[in-house]
Design a protein around this motif. Structure first.
Motif, PDB file in Angstrom:
ATOM      1  N   THR A  71       0.985  -1.332  -0.111  1.00  0.00           N
ATOM      2  CA  THR A  71      -0.100   0.029  -0.074  1.00  0.00           C
ATOM      3  C   THR A  71       0.833   1.200   0.003  1.00  0.00           C
ATOM      4  O   THR A  71       0.580   2.365  -0.602  1.00  0.00           O
ATOM      5  N   ALA A  72       1.826   1.285   0.571  1.00  0.00           N
ATOM      6  CA  ALA A  72       2.861   2.372   0.685  1.00  0.00           C
ATOM      7  C   ALA A  72       3.672   2.422  -0.527  1.00  0.00           C
ATOM      8  O   ALA A  72       4.124   3.482  -1.017  1.00  0.00           O
ATOM      9  N   ALA A  73       4.104   1.542  -1.067  1.00  0.00           N
ATOM     10  CA  ALA A  73       4.881   1.187  -2.451  1.00  0.00           C
ATOM     11  C   ALA A  73       3.930   1.832  -3.578  1.00  0.00           C
ATOM     12  O   ALA A  73       4.608   2.580  -4.484  1.00  0.00           O
ATOM     13  N   VAL A  74       2.622   1.592  -3.744  1.00  0.00           N
ATOM     14  CA  VAL A  74       1.881   1.890  -4.905  1.00  0.00           C
ATOM     15  C   VAL A  74       2.083   3.439  -5.144  1.00  0.00           C
ATOM     16  O   VAL A  74       2.182   3.825  -6.353  1.00  0.00           O
ATOM     17  N   PRO A  75       1.761   4.071  -4.114  1.00  0.00           N
ATOM     18  CA  PRO A  75       1.774   5.839  -4.345  1.00  0.00           C
ATOM     19  C   PRO A  75       3.179   6.306  -4.972  1.00  0.00           C
ATOM     20  O   PRO A  75       3.241   7.153  -5.690  1.00  0.00           O
ATOM     21  N   ALA A  76       4.052   5.510  -4.462  1.00  0.00           N
ATOM     22  CA  ALA A  76       5.573   5.913  -4.812  1.00  0.00           C
ATOM     23  C   ALA A  76       5.666   5.568  -6.311  1.00  0.00           C
ATOM     24  O   ALA A  76       6.296   6.446  -7.186  1.00  0.00           O
ATOM     25  N   VAL A  77       5.246   4.336  -6.797  1.00  0.00           N
ATOM     26  CA  VAL A  77       5.281   3.758  -8.095  1.00  0.00           C
ATOM     27  C   VAL A  77       4.469   4.741  -9.002  1.00  0.00           C
ATOM     28  O   VAL A  77       4.867   5.315 -10.205  1.00  0.00           O
ATOM     29  N   LEU A  78       3.253   5.136  -8.673  1.00  0.00           N
ATOM     30  CA  LEU A  78       2.243   5.939  -9.390  1.00  0.00           C
ATOM     31  C   LEU A  78       2.902   7.478  -9.486  1.00  0.00           C
ATOM     32  O   LEU A  78       2.045   8.147 -10.215  1.00  0.00           O
ATOM     33  N   THR A  79       3.764   7.818  -8.865  1.00  0.00           N
ATOM     34  CA  THR A  79       4.279   9.194  -8.846  1.00  0.00           C
ATOM     35  C   THR A  79       5.824   9.010  -9.226  1.00  0.00           C
ATOM     36  O   THR A  79       6.527  10.199  -9.077  1.00  0.00           O
ATOM     37  N   ARG A  80       6.196   7.967  -9.793  1.00  0.00           N
ATOM     38  CA  ARG A  80       7.602   7.938 -10.116  1.00  0.00           C
ATOM     39  C   ARG A  80       8.593   8.022  -9.072  1.00  0.00           C
ATOM     40  O   ARG A  80       9.846   8.539  -9.229  1.00  0.00           O
ATOM     41  N   GLY A  81       8.147   8.062  -7.863  1.00  0.00           N
ATOM     42  CA  GLY A  81       8.790   8.393  -6.732  1.00  0.00           C
ATOM     43  C   GLY A  81       9.409   9.914  -6.498  1.00  0.00           C
ATOM     44  O   GLY A  81      10.275  10.212  -5.939  1.00  0.00           O
ATOM     45  N   LEU A  82       8.562  10.651  -7.217  1.00  0.00           N
ATOM     46  CA  LEU A  82       9.122  12.405  -7.318  1.00  0.00           C
ATOM     47  C   LEU A  82       8.831  12.896  -5.897  1.00  0.00           C
ATOM     48  O   LEU A  82       9.510  13.690  -5.443  1.00  0.00           O
ATOM     49  N   HIS A  83       7.834  12.498  -5.385  1.00  0.00           N
ATOM     50  CA  HIS A  83       7.525  13.246  -4.011  1.00  0.00           C
ATOM     51  C   HIS A  83       8.217  12.605  -2.895  1.00  0.00           C
ATOM     52  O   HIS A  83       8.776  13.470  -2.356  1.00  0.00           O
ATOM     53  N   LEU A  84       8.736  11.149  -2.993  1.00  0.00           N
ATOM     54  CA  LEU A  84       9.782  10.955  -2.269  1.00  0.00           C
ATOM     55  C   LEU A  84      11.135  11.519  -2.343  1.00  0.00           C
ATOM     56  O   LEU A  84      11.990  12.043  -1.358  1.00  0.00           O
ATOM     57  N   ASP A  85      11.348  11.850  -3.769  1.00  0.00           N
ATOM     58  CA  ASP A  85      12.657  12.469  -4.102  1.00  0.00           C
ATOM     59  C   ASP A  85      12.670  13.767  -3.467  1.00  0.00           C
ATOM     60  O   ASP A  85      13.710  14.455  -3.108  1.00  0.00           O
ATOM     61  N   GLY A  86      11.429  14.559  -3.754  1.00  0.00           N
ATOM     62  CA  GLY A  86      11.371  15.912  -3.226  1.00  0.00           C
ATOM     63  C   GLY A  86      11.609  15.873  -1.800  1.00  0.00           C
ATOM     64  O   GLY A  86      12.230  17.015  -1.238  1.00  0.00           O
ATOM     65  N   LEU A  87      10.798  15.105  -0.942  1.00  0.00           N
ATOM     66  CA  LEU A  87      11.202  14.821   0.553  1.00  0.00           C
ATOM     67  C   LEU A  87      12.313  14.967   0.819  1.00  0.00           C
ATOM     68  O   LEU A  87      13.207  15.621   1.642  1.00  0.00           O
ATOM     69  N   ALA A  88      13.153  13.954   0.353  1.00  0.00           N
ATOM     70  CA  ALA A  88      14.631  13.905   0.493  1.00  0.00           C
ATOM     71  C   ALA A  88      15.288  15.178   0.168  1.00  0.00           C
ATOM     72  O   ALA A  88      16.385  15.326   0.760  1.00  0.00           O
TER      73      ALA A  88
END
Length: 260
Positions: A71-88
């Motif tokens: 469930t946590a992985a799907v949003p990362a996949v559906l955003t190409r990880g861009l939000h997580l990259d932005g967080l980092a």
């Protein structure tokens, strides 16, 4: 008063915030305004997909922890990880303690520094832990949490794109959407999302209705604190800041949903 979402707005929201095969045909400020107002709808689609992945694993006999990871992985996949990259990247910029220009340069670098790594690890751990706990309560609670957190994350983007919030750079997605959403419209969207979340939670009980609405409001409140800090430090918002705001809201919503 909100109008019916326009096709251009929906295309902008889904085309820029997800990997769904939607072509963005307009990049002007009007389309950006409509798109950011439609951002929670893109979040709703992401959340439903994430919930479906988690429920499928539960149906196949997997445990709640594995369902939470999916469930946590799907949003990362559906955003190409861009939000997580932005967080980092935002964590690295803030953690550097350098002036705005130097911090923005750090954020544009392709590598991730120690602040970014630590922030990613703890954010994802918090998301997975919270999701596992709500799945332990019931599959319905888990699915609701997935949808609410993803929608709240994109609602935070709507608020971050409101009038009065400047762009830190003259280029990039942050500049394209900064300040496009009227404050009144952003407030109305927030009320609609919170009320809708409460309505969905009401199917599980009166307490869940209140907690779900509170999760949305707390999510955008914490995201707002981060947004204001970033504006003070960087002079405005960037695409990375938008990503950080979204992930912060998603994590906060999930944490609130497991409290009490």
């Amino acid at each position: 008063m909100l109008r019916t979402p326009s096709p251009d707005g929906l295309r902008f929201a889904f085309g820029t915030l997800t990997v769904f095969p939607v072509e963005v045909t307009r990049w002007d400020r009007e389309a950006a305004r409509a798109g950011m107002l439609c951002a929670p709808l893109a979040g709703l689609a992401v959340g439903v997909t994430a919930a479906a992945a988690g429920l499928l694993l539960l149906l196949l006999g997997a445990g709640t922890l594995l369902a939470a990871v999916a469930t946590a992985a799907v949003p990362a996949v559906l955003t190409r990880g861009l939000h997580l990259d932005g967080l980092a990247d935002t964590a690295d910029g803030l953690g550097s303690g350098k002036p705005a220009e130097d911090a923005l340069r750090i954020m544009k670098q392709s590598d991730i520094g120690p602040f970014g790594v630590l922030t990613l690890v703890f954010a994802l751990l918090a998301q997975v832990a919270a999701l596992a706990q709500v799945y332990d309560a019931s599959w319905a609670h888990g699915a609701l949490a997935a949808v609410v957190s993803a929608t709240a994350a994109r609602l935070a983007l709507t608020l971050a794109a409101r009038t009065g919030v400047p762009a830190a750079r003259p280029e990039g997605l942050g500049a394209a959407v900064a300040g496009v959403v009227p404050t009144g419209a952003a407030a109305t969207v927030t009320a609609v999302v919170a009320a809708s979340a409460a309505g969905a939670g009401a199917f599980l009980g009166a307490y869940d209705a209140v907690r779900t609405a509170l999760a949305v409001l707390c999510a955008v409140a914490v995201a707002e604190l981060l947004l204001r800090h970033c504006v003070r430090r960087f002079g405005g918002v960037t695409g990375d800041v938008f990503g950080a705001v979204a992930e912060t809201a998603a994590t906060t919503a999930l944490v609130v949903l497991v409290l009490g």
